[in-house]
Design a protein around this motif. Structure first.
Motif, mmCIF file in Angstrom:
data_model
loop_
_atom_site.group_PDB
_atom_site.id
_atom_site.type_symbol
_atom_site.label_atom_id
_atom_site.label_comp_id
_atom_site.label_asym_id
_atom_site.label_seq_id
_atom_site.Cartn_x
_atom_site.Cartn_y
_atom_site.Cartn_z
ATOM 1 N N ALA A 173 42.106 73.170 23.095
ATOM 2 C CA ALA A 173 43.463 72.665 23.306
ATOM 3 C C ALA A 173 43.529 71.159 23.102
ATOM 4 N N TYR A 174 42.436 70.458 23.389
ATOM 5 C CA TYR A 174 42.419 69.009 23.145
ATOM 6 C C TYR A 174 42.564 68.720 21.651
ATOM 7 N N VAL A 175 41.886 69.511 20.842
ATOM 8 C CA VAL A 175 41.919 69.290 19.392
ATOM 9 C C VAL A 175 43.297 69.626 18.833
ATOM 10 N N TYR A 176 43.823 70.805 19.192
ATOM 11 C CA TYR A 176 45.097 71.244 18.631
ATOM 12 C C TYR A 176 46.262 70.383 19.107
ATOM 13 N N SER A 177 46.181 69.869 20.333
ATOM 14 C CA SER A 177 47.266 69.030 20.847
ATOM 15 C C SER A 177 47.098 67.560 20.481
ATOM 16 N N GLU A 178 45.907 67.217 19.976
ATOM 17 C CA GLU A 178 45.586 65.825 19.647
ATOM 18 C C GLU A 178 45.727 64.928 20.876
ATOM 19 N N ARG A 179 45.223 65.426 21.995
ATOM 20 C CA ARG A 179 45.227 64.651 23.239
ATOM 21 C C ARG A 179 43.799 64.534 23.745
ATOM 22 N N ARG A 180 43.486 63.424 24.352
ATOM 23 C CA ARG A 180 42.116 63.198 24.824
ATOM 24 C C ARG A 180 41.926 63.800 26.213
ATOM 25 N N SER A 181 40.708 64.212 26.480
ATOM 26 C CA SER A 181 40.370 64.753 27.787
ATOM 27 C C SER A 181 40.307 63.628 28.816
ATOM 28 N N ALA A 182 40.833 63.895 29.987
ATOM 29 C CA ALA A 182 40.813 62.899 31.055
ATOM 30 C C ALA A 182 39.432 62.740 31.660
ATOM 31 N N SER A 183 38.493 63.582 31.265
ATOM 32 C CA SER A 183 37.131 63.513 31.790
ATOM 33 C C SER A 183 36.153 63.847 30.678
ATOM 34 N N ARG A 184 34.995 63.239 30.748
ATOM 35 C CA ARG A 184 33.944 63.617 29.803
ATOM 36 C C ARG A 184 33.419 65.008 30.113
ATOM 37 N N LEU A 185 33.716 65.534 31.291
ATOM 38 C CA LEU A 185 33.337 66.900 31.663
ATOM 39 C C LEU A 185 34.428 67.858 31.161
ATOM 40 N N PHE A 186 34.604 67.870 29.827
ATOM 41 C CA PHE A 186 35.684 68.663 29.243
ATOM 42 C C PHE A 186 35.378 70.149 29.247
ATOM 43 N N PHE A 187 34.117 70.523 29.542
ATOM 44 C CA PHE A 187 33.743 71.925 29.662
ATOM 45 C C PHE A 187 33.306 72.162 31.094
ATOM 46 N N LEU A 188 33.630 73.321 31.665
ATOM 47 C CA LEU A 188 33.501 73.487 33.111
ATOM 48 C C LEU A 188 32.074 73.689 33.617
ATOM 49 N N THR A 189 31.145 74.080 32.746
ATOM 50 C CA THR A 189 29.803 74.398 33.231
ATOM 51 C C THR A 189 29.138 73.247 33.992
ATOM 52 N N PRO A 190 29.183 71.998 33.520
ATOM 53 C CA PRO A 190 28.569 70.912 34.288
ATOM 54 C C PRO A 190 29.238 70.668 35.638
ATOM 55 N N VAL A 191 30.430 71.244 35.824
ATOM 56 C CA VAL A 191 31.134 71.088 37.090
ATOM 57 C C VAL A 191 30.747 72.186 38.069
ATOM 58 N N VAL A 192 30.697 73.424 37.593
ATOM 59 C CA VAL A 192 30.510 74.563 38.490
ATOM 60 C C VAL A 192 29.044 74.930 38.708
ATOM 61 N N ASN A 193 28.165 74.470 37.846
ATOM 62 C CA ASN A 193 26.749 74.823 37.951
ATOM 63 C C ASN A 193 26.131 74.121 39.161
ATOM 64 N N GLY A 244 24.978 67.068 42.968
ATOM 65 C CA GLY A 244 24.172 66.005 43.542
ATOM 66 C C GLY A 244 23.610 65.052 42.510
ATOM 67 N N ARG A 245 23.591 65.462 41.243
ATOM 68 C CA ARG A 245 23.141 64.565 40.176
ATOM 69 C C ARG A 245 24.277 63.637 39.793
ATOM 70 N N PRO A 246 24.000 62.372 39.588
ATOM 71 C CA PRO A 246 25.057 61.434 39.216
ATOM 72 C C PRO A 246 25.770 61.883 37.941
ATOM 73 N N GLY A 247 27.090 61.921 38.002
ATOM 74 C CA GLY A 247 27.869 62.264 36.823
ATOM 75 C C GLY A 247 28.122 63.737 36.624
ATOM 76 N N TYR A 248 27.693 64.577 37.557
ATOM 77 C CA TYR A 248 27.878 66.020 37.422
ATOM 78 C C TYR A 248 28.517 66.576 38.693
ATOM 79 N N GLY A 249 29.036 67.766 38.603
ATOM 80 C CA GLY A 249 29.570 68.453 39.757
ATOM 81 C C GLY A 249 31.019 68.102 40.060
ATOM 82 N N PRO A 250 31.596 68.757 41.088
ATOM 83 C CA PRO A 250 33.005 68.539 41.433
ATOM 84 C C PRO A 250 33.325 67.091 41.803
#
Length: 227
Positions: free
Chosen positions: A139-159, A164-170
């Motif tokens: 949707a970012y590509v088709y809408s030509e809008r940038r993601s508000a987070s570098r965590l544009f895919f959910l796996t680094p958030v939910v895994n 506890g690692r810097p830059g990852y998780g909720p």
């Protein structure tokens, strides 16, 4: 030594399949197709020059039998015909994308993804950022809008192994959303998302992300697969 290349490549593909297979994502097997094709081509070229005419016939029959067992030719012919018709303008976008609509619970649905992109594009400016939580990063590509987070895919958030690692998780996602303040946040429904919850349900039930979202954003009319 150059002949070792396909063997090393196949080995690495097998390692990738073994490492990721437990996640239940069969597309990892696609990584093995190019090195297997390269190895088959090299092996076939070597054998072709050594075989008699009868041996070559047997080799061709073996390859043909393998193709018949693996490839669904009627399906391939139909798909190719539809792609050609689309390229010639005989099929409109809606009809073509409906072939990739997915079933209930599937993570990806091409027409729904385009609808989301159209909504993001219509209600934001090119300077705005948006955030999509689910399996719809396209949707970012088709809408030509940038993601508000570098965590544009959910796996680094939910895994949870990365929590506890810097830059990852909720916590990391919340910090980035707080800093960028996306104009729109879209949560995907019915996608068999993380921990077998839909992505929307996981996000809203997470104690770090859910309360923050409801405190700073309001719901608007939703799409079928996105809130």
């Amino acid at each position: 030594p150059r002949l070792l290349l396909p063997l090393i490549w196949i080995t690495l593909a097998c390692v990738a399949i073994a490492a990721n297979g437990s996640r239940g994502l069969p597309q990892y097997f696609l990584q093995a197709a190019p090195p297997l094709a390269l190895a088959a081509g090299i092996g076939g070229a070597e054998l072709w020059g050594r075989f008699s005419r009868a041996g070559r016939v047997v080799l061709l029959l073996a390859v043909t039998l393998g193709l018949v067992r693996v490839v669904s030719f009627p399906k391939r012919v139909e798909a190719t015909a539809v792609d050609v018709s689309r390229a010639l303008g005989r099929i409109d976008d809606t009809s073509y994308l409906s072939r990739f609509a997915g079933r209930p619970g599937d993570k990806y649905s091409a027409p729904d993804l385009r609808l989301l992109a159209a909504r993001l594009q219509a209600r934001t400016s090119p300077a705005d950022s948006v955030y999509v939580f689910g399996f719809s990063s396209g949707a970012y590509v088709y809408s030509e809008r940038r993601s508000a987070s570098r965590l544009f895919f959910l796996t680094p958030v939910v895994n949870e192994s990365s929590w506890g690692r810097p830059g990852y998780g909720p916590e990391a996602l919340r910090r980035e959303l707080e800093a960028s303040r996306p104009k729109i946040i879209a949560l995907q429904r019915n996608d068999a998302g993380p921990t077998w919850l839909e992505s929307r349900e996981w996000f809203l039930s997470n104690p770090v992300l859910g309360p923050w979202l409801t405190a700073h954003y309001q719901r608007v009319e939703s799409l079928d697969r996105y809130e």
